[in-house]
Design a protein around this motif. Structure first.
Motif, PDB file in Angstrom:
ATOM      1  N   TYR A   7      38.196  79.733  76.972  1.00  0.00           N
ATOM      2  CA  TYR A   7      38.998  80.897  76.585  1.00  0.00           C
ATOM      3  C   TYR A   7      38.187  81.948  75.834  1.00  0.00           C
ATOM      4  CZ  TYR A   7      42.837  77.885  77.951  1.00  0.00           C
ATOM      5  OH  TYR A   7      43.659  77.073  78.661  1.00  0.00           O
ATOM      6  N   LEU A   8      37.006  82.215  76.338  1.00  0.00           N
ATOM      7  CA  LEU A   8      36.173  83.264  75.747  1.00  0.00           C
ATOM      8  C   LEU A   8      36.763  84.647  76.033  1.00  0.00           C
ATOM      9  CD1 LEU A   8      33.615  83.931  74.190  1.00  0.00           C
ATOM     10  CD2 LEU A   8      32.373  83.896  76.340  1.00  0.00           C
ATOM     11  N   ILE A   9      37.380  84.764  77.222  1.00  0.00           N
ATOM     12  CA  ILE A   9      38.036  86.017  77.611  1.00  0.00           C
ATOM     13  C   ILE A   9      39.536  85.823  77.474  1.00  0.00           C
ATOM     14  CG2 ILE A   9      38.519  87.569  79.559  1.00  0.00           C
ATOM     15  CD1 ILE A   9      35.710  87.139  80.502  1.00  0.00           C
ATOM     16  N   PRO A  10      40.244  86.709  76.832  1.00  0.00           N
ATOM     17  CA  PRO A  10      39.797  87.965  76.245  1.00  0.00           C
ATOM     18  C   PRO A  10      39.013  87.707  74.958  1.00  0.00           C
ATOM     19  CG  PRO A  10      42.124  87.655  75.774  1.00  0.00           C
ATOM     20  CD  PRO A  10      41.696  86.516  76.660  1.00  0.00           C
ATOM     21  N   LEU A  11      38.062  88.577  74.710  1.00  0.00           N
ATOM     22  CA  LEU A  11      37.254  88.453  73.508  1.00  0.00           C
ATOM     23  C   LEU A  11      38.153  88.560  72.279  1.00  0.00           C
ATOM     24  CD1 LEU A  11      34.103  90.562  74.407  1.00  0.00           C
ATOM     25  CD2 LEU A  11      34.292  88.075  74.278  1.00  0.00           C
ATOM     26  N   GLN A  12      37.926  87.674  71.325  1.00  0.00           N
ATOM     27  CA  GLN A  12      38.729  87.638  70.112  1.00  0.00           C
ATOM     28  C   GLN A  12      37.809  87.652  68.899  1.00  0.00           C
ATOM     29  OE1 GLN A  12      41.483  84.343  70.371  1.00  0.00           O
ATOM     30  NE2 GLN A  12      41.695  84.658  72.567  1.00  0.00           N
ATOM     31  N   ASN A  13      38.378  87.821  67.725  1.00  0.00           N
ATOM     32  CA  ASN A  13      37.606  87.884  66.480  1.00  0.00           C
ATOM     33  C   ASN A  13      36.463  88.889  66.624  1.00  0.00           C
ATOM     34  OD1 ASN A  13      39.252  85.811  65.421  1.00  0.00           O
ATOM     35  ND2 ASN A  13      37.931  84.276  66.376  1.00  0.00           N
ATOM     36  N   LEU A  14      36.812  90.081  67.027  1.00  0.00           N
ATOM     37  CA  LEU A  14      35.813  91.112  67.325  1.00  0.00           C
ATOM     38  C   LEU A  14      34.930  91.444  66.140  1.00  0.00           C
ATOM     39  CD1 LEU A  14      37.970  93.531  69.505  1.00  0.00           C
ATOM     40  CD2 LEU A  14      36.422  91.732  70.254  1.00  0.00           C
ATOM     41  N   ASP A  15      35.435  91.290  64.935  1.00  0.00           N
ATOM     42  CA  ASP A  15      34.625  91.599  63.763  1.00  0.00           C
ATOM     43  C   ASP A  15      33.448  90.634  63.593  1.00  0.00           C
ATOM     44  OD1 ASP A  15      36.687  89.722  63.331  1.00  0.00           O
ATOM     45  OD2 ASP A  15      36.513  89.925  61.155  1.00  0.00           O
ATOM     46  N   GLU A  16      33.508  89.472  64.238  1.00  0.00           N
ATOM     47  CA  GLU A  16      32.422  88.493  64.170  1.00  0.00           C
ATOM     48  C   GLU A  16      31.436  88.619  65.327  1.00  0.00           C
ATOM     49  OE1 GLU A  16      34.294  84.687  64.004  1.00  0.00           O
ATOM     50  OE2 GLU A  16      35.508  85.216  62.261  1.00  0.00           O
ATOM     51  N   LEU A  17      31.759  89.436  66.303  1.00  0.00           N
ATOM     52  CA  LEU A  17      30.921  89.535  67.498  1.00  0.00           C
ATOM     53  C   LEU A  17      29.954  90.707  67.414  1.00  0.00           C
ATOM     54  CD1 LEU A  17      33.565  88.893  70.310  1.00  0.00           C
ATOM     55  CD2 LEU A  17      32.025  87.245  69.226  1.00  0.00           C
ATOM     56  N   LYS A  18      28.757  90.450  67.850  1.00  0.00           N
ATOM     57  CA  LYS A  18      27.758  91.496  68.070  1.00  0.00           C
ATOM     58  C   LYS A  18      27.502  91.462  69.569  1.00  0.00           C
ATOM     59  CE  LYS A  18      25.551  91.265  63.538  1.00  0.00           C
ATOM     60  NZ  LYS A  18      26.742  91.598  62.885  1.00  0.00           N
ATOM     61  N   ILE A  19      27.992  92.493  70.252  1.00  0.00           N
ATOM     62  CA  ILE A  19      28.045  92.475  71.713  1.00  0.00           C
ATOM     63  C   ILE A  19      27.013  93.417  72.307  1.00  0.00           C
ATOM     64  CG2 ILE A  19      29.551  92.789  73.717  1.00  0.00           C
ATOM     65  CD1 ILE A  19      31.932  92.469  71.761  1.00  0.00           C
ATOM     66  N   ALA A  20      26.358  92.931  73.359  1.00  0.00           N
ATOM     67  CA  ALA A  20      25.434  93.753  74.138  1.00  0.00           C
ATOM     68  C   ALA A  20      25.850  93.683  75.599  1.00  0.00           C
ATOM     69  CB  ALA A  20      24.006  93.256  73.977  1.00  0.00           C
ATOM     70  N   SER A  21      25.676  94.772  76.286  1.00  0.00           N
ATOM     71  CA  SER A  21      25.949  94.840  77.722  1.00  0.00           C
ATOM     72  C   SER A  21      24.636  95.145  78.437  1.00  0.00           C
ATOM     73  CB  SER A  21      26.975  95.937  78.006  1.00  0.00           C
ATOM     74  OG  SER A  21      27.144  96.113  79.398  1.00  0.00           O
ATOM     75  N   VAL A  22      24.336  94.331  79.452  1.00  0.00           N
ATOM     76  CA  VAL A  22      23.102  94.501  80.205  1.00  0.00           C
ATOM     77  C   VAL A  22      23.463  94.778  81.661  1.00  0.00           C
ATOM     78  CG1 VAL A  22      20.945  93.406  80.933  1.00  0.00           C
ATOM     79  CG2 VAL A  22      21.912  92.875  78.695  1.00  0.00           C
ATOM     80  N   HIS A  23      22.916  95.856  82.193  1.00  0.00           N
ATOM     81  CA  HIS A  23      23.123  96.148  83.612  1.00  0.00           C
ATOM     82  C   HIS A  23      21.765  96.281  84.296  1.00  0.00           C
ATOM     83  CE1 HIS A  23      22.554 100.217  81.991  1.00  0.00           C
ATOM     84  NE2 HIS A  23      22.087 100.520  83.185  1.00  0.00           N
ATOM     85  N   PHE A  24      21.753  95.987  85.567  1.00  0.00           N
ATOM     86  CA  PHE A  24      20.528  96.100  86.353  1.00  0.00           C
ATOM     87  C   PHE A  24      20.707  97.184  87.410  1.00  0.00           C
ATOM     88  CE2 PHE A  24      20.385  91.948  84.401  1.00  0.00           C
ATOM     89  CZ  PHE A  24      19.090  91.903  83.931  1.00  0.00           C
ATOM     90  N   SER A  25      21.462  96.906  88.463  1.00  0.00           N
ATOM     91  CA  SER A  25      21.624  97.920  89.509  1.00  0.00           C
ATOM     92  C   SER A  25      23.073  98.365  89.686  1.00  0.00           C
ATOM     93  CB  SER A  25      21.069  97.394  90.834  1.00  0.00           C
ATOM     94  OG  SER A  25      21.828  96.292  91.293  1.00  0.00           O
ATOM     95  N   ASN A  26      23.918  98.093  88.701  1.00  0.00           N
ATOM     96  CA  ASN A  26      25.314  98.511  88.791  1.00  0.00           C
ATOM     97  C   ASN A  26      25.400 100.028  88.668  1.00  0.00           C
ATOM     98  OD1 ASN A  26      28.056  98.794  88.778  1.00  0.00           O
ATOM     99  ND2 ASN A  26      28.391  97.787  86.830  1.00  0.00           N
ATOM    100  N   PHE A  27      25.825 100.671  89.738  1.00  0.00           N
ATOM    101  CA  PHE A  27      25.913 102.118  89.795  1.00  0.00           C
ATOM    102  C   PHE A  27      26.949 102.668  88.812  1.00  0.00           C
ATOM    103  CE2 PHE A  27      27.306 106.124  91.850  1.00  0.00           C
ATOM    104  CZ  PHE A  27      26.088 106.779  91.848  1.00  0.00           C
TER     105      PHE A  27
END
Length: 185
Positions: A53-73
């Motif tokens: 149950y990671l999704i939906p993301l919860q306890n947002l104040d504890e998360l440090k989130i990064a998004s990585v894309h490669f070839s997504n237009f």
């Protein structure tokens, strides 16, 4: 003097017209076309491997989130919508495939505890990217947002974290998947 004023006003007017036409952007879809495309995105999006149950993301104040894309237009829109929910740092993974290596990407992500990796059909054929996911999922929460055909899912068999898969590849499906990760749909 009159001639100089006329040239000045003509120059200003043409600059204004040029600026406005260059900055005017039409949205990809509007009205019912957008609603229909969003409905198609909803029907083509599936959540897999979410037993923890990671999704939906919860306890947002504890998360440090990064998004990585490669070839997504459509990464720009995806990342922009993620940032509406929580501060998310965006990384262009293709910068780490060339001169820098993928280990440098892992090093740059060391301060983040949640990584959202955007993949396309082309990305899942690169063993370096799959290895990057495999290594990072052992120490961080890794969420994969896959845009493409079902054939790509087979290559993600070793991914233990959630996969938000959309067969529809469009700007609307990218926005929909970003919302899904935060539970906004």
């Amino acid at each position: 003097m009159r001639k100089n004023n006329r040239r000045f006003y003509t120059f200003i007017l043409s600059g204004f017209i040029l600026f406005n036409s260059a900055c005017a952007q039409n949205p990809p879809l509007t009205g019912m076309a957008y609603v229909n495309e969003e409905r198609r995105a909803e029907q083509s999006t599936i959540l897999l491997n979410n037993a923890a149950y990671l999704i939906p993301l919860q306890n947002l104040d504890e998360l440090k989130i990064a998004s990585v894309h490669f070839s997504n237009f459509y990464a720009k829109g995806f990342d922009s919508l993620l940032n509406k929910y929580q501060r998310v740092a965006a990384f262009n993974g293709t910068d780490y495939i060339g001169i820098k290596n993928i280990d440098k990407l892992s090093s740059d992500l060391k301060w983040y505890n949640t990584i959202i990796v955007q993949l396309t059909d082309a990305d899942v054929n690169d063993p370096r990217i799959l290895n990057f996911i495999s290594i990072n999922q052992k120490i961080k929460n890794v969420i994969v947002a896959l845009f493409g055909s079902s054939n790509s899912l087979v290559k993600l068999n070793n991914v233990t974290g959630p996969i938000v898969w959309s067969e529809l590849v469009s700007p609307v499906s990218a926005l929909y998947n970003a919302q899904a990760i935060f539970g906004g749909v």
